[in-house]
Design a protein around this motif. Sequence first.
Motif, PDB file in Angstrom:
ATOM      1  N   UNK A   1     -15.541   5.305  -8.295  1.00  0.00           N
ATOM      2  CA  UNK A   1     -14.606   6.326  -7.815  1.00  0.00           C
ATOM      3  C   UNK A   1     -14.089   5.982  -6.430  1.00  0.00           C
ATOM      4  N   UNK A   2     -14.988   5.553  -5.545  1.00  0.00           N
ATOM      5  CA  UNK A   2     -14.572   5.201  -4.185  1.00  0.00           C
ATOM      6  C   UNK A   2     -13.622   4.010  -4.177  1.00  0.00           C
ATOM      7  N   UNK A   3     -13.922   3.000  -4.982  1.00  0.00           N
ATOM      8  CA  UNK A   3     -13.046   1.827  -5.067  1.00  0.00           C
ATOM      9  C   UNK A   3     -11.679   2.221  -5.609  1.00  0.00           C
ATOM     10  N   UNK A   4     -11.666   3.028  -6.660  1.00  0.00           N
ATOM     11  CA  UNK A   4     -10.404   3.467  -7.263  1.00  0.00           C
ATOM     12  C   UNK A   4      -9.562   4.246  -6.266  1.00  0.00           C
ATOM     13  N   UNK A   5     -10.167   5.195  -5.580  1.00  0.00           N
ATOM     14  CA  UNK A   5      -9.409   6.025  -4.638  1.00  0.00           C
ATOM     15  C   UNK A   5      -8.889   5.197  -3.463  1.00  0.00           C
ATOM     16  N   UNK A   6      -9.702   4.265  -2.975  1.00  0.00           N
ATOM     17  CA  UNK A   6      -9.265   3.417  -1.871  1.00  0.00           C
ATOM     18  C   UNK A   6      -8.081   2.551  -2.295  1.00  0.00           C
ATOM     19  N   UNK A   7      -8.157   1.973  -3.483  1.00  0.00           N
ATOM     20  CA  UNK A   7      -7.082   1.113  -3.977  1.00  0.00           C
ATOM     21  C   UNK A   7      -5.789   1.914  -4.174  1.00  0.00           C
ATOM     22  N   UNK A   8      -5.904   3.105  -4.768  1.00  0.00           N
ATOM     23  CA  UNK A   8      -4.730   3.952  -4.978  1.00  0.00           C
ATOM     24  C   UNK A   8      -4.116   4.354  -3.644  1.00  0.00           C
ATOM     25  N   UNK A   9      -4.963   4.720  -2.692  1.00  0.00           N
ATOM     26  CA  UNK A   9      -4.465   5.101  -1.364  1.00  0.00           C
ATOM     27  C   UNK A   9      -3.689   3.959  -0.723  1.00  0.00           C
ATOM     28  N   UNK A  10      -4.241   2.759  -0.769  1.00  0.00           N
ATOM     29  CA  UNK A  10      -3.591   1.611  -0.133  1.00  0.00           C
ATOM     30  C   UNK A  10      -2.253   1.299  -0.805  1.00  0.00           C
ATOM     31  N   UNK A  11      -2.236   1.277  -2.136  1.00  0.00           N
ATOM     32  CA  UNK A  11      -1.012   0.917  -2.858  1.00  0.00           C
ATOM     33  C   UNK A  11       0.093   1.940  -2.629  1.00  0.00           C
ATOM     34  N   UNK A  12      -0.214   3.223  -2.844  1.00  0.00           N
ATOM     35  CA  UNK A  12       0.819   4.258  -2.717  1.00  0.00           C
ATOM     36  C   UNK A  12       1.283   4.370  -1.274  1.00  0.00           C
ATOM     37  N   UNK A  13       0.348   4.382  -0.337  1.00  0.00           N
ATOM     38  CA  UNK A  13       0.719   4.525   1.069  1.00  0.00           C
ATOM     39  C   UNK A  13       1.548   3.341   1.549  1.00  0.00           C
ATOM     40  N   UNK A  14       1.199   2.138   1.102  1.00  0.00           N
ATOM     41  CA  UNK A  14       1.967   0.949   1.488  1.00  0.00           C
ATOM     42  C   UNK A  14       3.384   1.014   0.936  1.00  0.00           C
ATOM     43  N   UNK A  15       3.525   1.403  -0.326  1.00  0.00           N
ATOM     44  CA  UNK A  15       4.844   1.452  -0.958  1.00  0.00           C
ATOM     45  C   UNK A  15       5.763   2.471  -0.304  1.00  0.00           C
ATOM     46  N   UNK A  16       5.234   3.653  -0.017  1.00  0.00           N
ATOM     47  CA  UNK A  16       6.102   4.695   0.535  1.00  0.00           C
ATOM     48  C   UNK A  16       6.377   4.488   2.028  1.00  0.00           C
ATOM     49  N   UNK A  17       5.669   3.522   2.641  1.00  0.00           N
ATOM     50  CA  UNK A  17       5.877   3.235   4.064  1.00  0.00           C
ATOM     51  C   UNK A  17       6.865   2.102   4.292  1.00  0.00           C
ATOM     52  N   UNK A  18       7.374   1.499   3.226  1.00  0.00           N
ATOM     53  CA  UNK A  18       8.352   0.416   3.365  1.00  0.00           C
ATOM     54  C   UNK A  18       9.632   0.966   4.001  1.00  0.00           C
ATOM     55  N   UNK A  19      10.108   0.328   5.064  1.00  0.00           N
ATOM     56  CA  UNK A  19      11.330   0.815   5.724  1.00  0.00           C
ATOM     57  C   UNK A  19      12.507   0.900   4.748  1.00  0.00           C
ATOM     58  N   UNK A  20      13.254   1.962   4.844  1.00  0.00           N
ATOM     59  CA  UNK A  20      14.472   2.228   4.071  1.00  0.00           C
ATOM     60  C   UNK A  20      14.201   2.502   2.589  1.00  0.00           C
ATOM     61  N   UNK A  21      13.357   1.695   1.956  1.00  0.00           N
ATOM     62  CA  UNK A  21      13.109   1.855   0.515  1.00  0.00           C
ATOM     63  C   UNK A  21      11.921   2.766   0.224  1.00  0.00           C
TER      64      UNK A  21
END
Length: 312
Positions: A55-75
């Motif tokens: 569960x911890x690994x899954x949540x950490x991975x999801x957090x990193x992926x989603x947060x990284x994607x939505x933090x991309x400038x402009x896109x």
Amino acid sequence: MELFWIPLAAFVIDAIFADPSFFPHPVQLIGRFLDKLEKKARKNFSNRLGGVLSLLILLLLVFIIVNTCISIPYAGWVFALYFAWSGLALGSLLNEGTKAVQAVSSGSLKEGRKAVSMLVSRDVSECSEDELYKTLAETLSENFNDGIIAPFFWLVLSGPVGLWLYKATSTMDSMWGYKNEKWIDLGWAGAKFDDLLAYLPARFSAMFLQSTANLAGLGSGRGVWNSVAQDAAKMESPNAGWPMAMVAHLYGNPMGGRAVYFGKEKQKPVLGSGNTVWDKHSLVQLIKHIRLAAIFGCGLLWLVVSLLRLVF
């Protein structure tokens, strides 16, 4: 600003177009990852510890992926809208529910059983027409919270990241949360965390169903809350019983009773009272009711949270 407009935009897009089909759905990707994680967890750890670490690994991975994607400038806003849209399931739930009702009412039990089996984890191969309708009512009611109210609740509170932390937990619970010898320990962490995250939304979902009962042609719905609370407490899950019991009492058609999971018969608590049965008419009415309750409930959640942000 994104937390202001993205939830509304995602809700409208999902209601009209359902799940995006042009890209593998994130839940499918999470499911594949969990299949691989299961083997590693069982091999290297005790089941209880393996479940917690998974569960911890899954949540950490999801957090990193989603947060990284939505933090991309402009896109980033495009990814934010995509993750918000794909995390809601109103359109898909109602579309698939309607197809299943049509299949059951077509007169072919074989086609009806096949359609219903695509929506539930239980064995429906021996179900009668009445039992298929009841099964559909149960899964539509439960998923009103799991697929609509709970993810929208976390979306308006914490954006796409919060929504997908909930969806990842819910997916783990749906795959690993069975209370049998194989899953009871490995799925423990996911099931408990899902119970926590869905606690408030489940009760809100019952409230929204009751609030829109009159619009759905069911009368005021007054006076059923205590009975709903008593019935919900009978369920193994602290949350699933709330929308199910509310629907059972509002429609006067009981839920629960005999069900078969993985070849074993189980007697589920009976929710509601009376001796009427679910039929095509009541399922069509329930589908319309869920749409109304989703519009009202998600709109109210969005409005309240938006006002709180303005004030505080």
